[in-house]
Design a protein around this motif. Structure first.
Motif, short mmCIF file in Angstrom:
data_model
loop_
_atom_site.label_atom_id
_atom_site.label_comp_id
_atom_site.label_asym_id
_atom_site.label_seq_id
_atom_site.Cartn_x
_atom_site.Cartn_y
_atom_site.Cartn_z
N GLU A 39 -28.17 14.14 -60.95
CA GLU A 39 -28.75 13.79 -62.25
C GLU A 39 -30.25 13.54 -62.11
O GLU A 39 -30.69 12.83 -61.19
N ASP A 72 -20.21 8.51 -68.43
CA ASP A 72 -19.54 9.56 -69.21
C ASP A 72 -18.02 9.37 -69.18
O ASP A 72 -17.35 9.34 -70.21
N ASP A 254 -29.48 16.75 -66.81
CA ASP A 254 -28.37 15.82 -67.05
C ASP A 254 -27.11 16.38 -66.38
O ASP A 254 -26.12 16.70 -67.04
N ASP A 256 -24.68 15.30 -64.42
CA ASP A 256 -23.35 14.68 -64.48
C ASP A 256 -22.71 14.90 -65.84
O ASP A 256 -21.53 15.25 -65.95
N THR A 257 -23.49 14.74 -66.89
CA THR A 257 -22.95 14.87 -68.24
C THR A 257 -22.63 16.34 -68.56
O THR A 257 -21.56 16.65 -69.10
MN MN Z 1 -25.86 11.88 -67.59
#
Ligand code: MN
Ligand code: MN
Length: 316
Positions: A39, A72, A254, A256-257
């Protein structure tokens, strides 16, 4: 590797709604845990550090353990927990779970999410005011449990998607993305083809051309438009779960998301067997147990689940 309720919900067409739902939620958590160390890195920084990030590495700016998930997955679990404990959709209970989670001092909370939760704590209001700056992907990243519990009823999906979104994000493009992604999840869980899913994205792009992802601009930030473009680009090109998730995560930003959101979709589409065992082995055990337990309950509570036959054909 892990025990689940040995039942498979089978809809009228014989598709395994429960296993695909479980694969979606687990796939989401895998993408989150895999992407978290990357991230806020650029694709070039990931390349310099890992070559290709393809294993549960841990570390990153949050100094995570390998297999640890972030906000998340935690916020998605908050929704799932609230709905399952209430036995129905209960927005106050969801907000209450967000508050309880915030009080545990989580390792990361998006600014817009924090503001929305604080707003609820101070005023009790279940909707933030419309805000131009709410176009982040923080509501989109909570859609997996919403899709599971509304499976089988499009109007419910549209309504619940926006209700949960507005707890923290009140923005037209976020709303549109939440509804579209929820629909994609449900179609994948029903076993539909990629061209069927593609039509759903085409209609989003028809209504909001800003979501166009061909040609792909390569932006992977937390802006909900960038996230939808990244997820669609890699999902429709990818040939299996792992390829989809790796492509999104290795773009950085971003990570991870975006990894979680594509993981939820690819998990639903390619099914439980497609989830790499070496990733599942590393995934935080508490999170995995809770996802297994709650996914089954969400499907049971859904309009689809209520009409499903129950069979004993599936086990892990
Ligand atoms: Mn994220
Ligand atoms: Mn996160």
């Amino acid at each position: 590797m892990f025990k689940v309720d040995k039942r498979a919900h089978v809809d009228a067409e014989g598709n395994e709604v429960l296993t695909r739902s479980l694969a979606s939620f687990l796939g989401f958590a895998l993408g989150d845990a895999l992407g978290a160390p990357a991230e806020f890195l650029t694709a070039g920084e990931i390349k310099a550090r890992y070559g290709v990030l393809r294993e549960m590495a841990g570390g990153g700016w949050l100094r995570l353990k390998a297999g640890q998930v972030t906000d998340d997955t935690e916020m998605s679990l908050c929704i799932a927990r609230a709905v399952c404990r209430s036995g129905c959709w209960d927005l106050s209970a969801i907000a209450g779970q967000f508050v309880a989670w915030l009080k545990t001092r989580p390792i990361d909370v998006g600014d817009t999410c924090r503001r929305g939760i604080r707003n609820f704590m101070l005023t009790g209001r279940l909707e933030t005011s419309p805000n131009t700056w709410d176009g982040g992907n923080g509501a989109l990243m909570r859609m997996v449990p919403v899709a599971l519990v509304t499976q089988g009823n499009d109007e419910q999906l549209d309504l619940r998607a926006v209700e949960q979104a507005h707890l923290t994000h009140n923005h037209e493009l976020s709303d549109a993305a939440c509804r579209c992604y929820g629909r994609l999840l449900q179609l994948a869980i029903e076993g539909r083809s990629k061209s069927r899913l593609r039509r759903e994205v085409d209609s989003l792009v028809g209504e909001y051309p800003v979501f166009t992802f061909e040609p792909y601009r390569g932006l992977a930030s937390g802006y909900v438009v960038d996230t939808m473009q990244t997820v669609c680009h890699h999902f429709f090109r990818g040939r299996d779960f792992e390829e989809c998730v790796l492509a999104a995560v290795n773009q950085g930003g971003d990570a991870d998301t975006n990894g979680a959101i594509i993981g939820g979709l690819a998990g639903a589409f390619y099914g439980l067997e497609s989830l790499p065992a070496r990733w599942l082995k590393k995934l935080d055990r508490r999170v995995m147990r809770e996802i297994v337990e709650l996914s089954g309950k969400l499907v049971d509570l859904s309009p689809m689940g209520k009409t499903c036959k129950v069979s004993n054909t599936w086990q892990v």
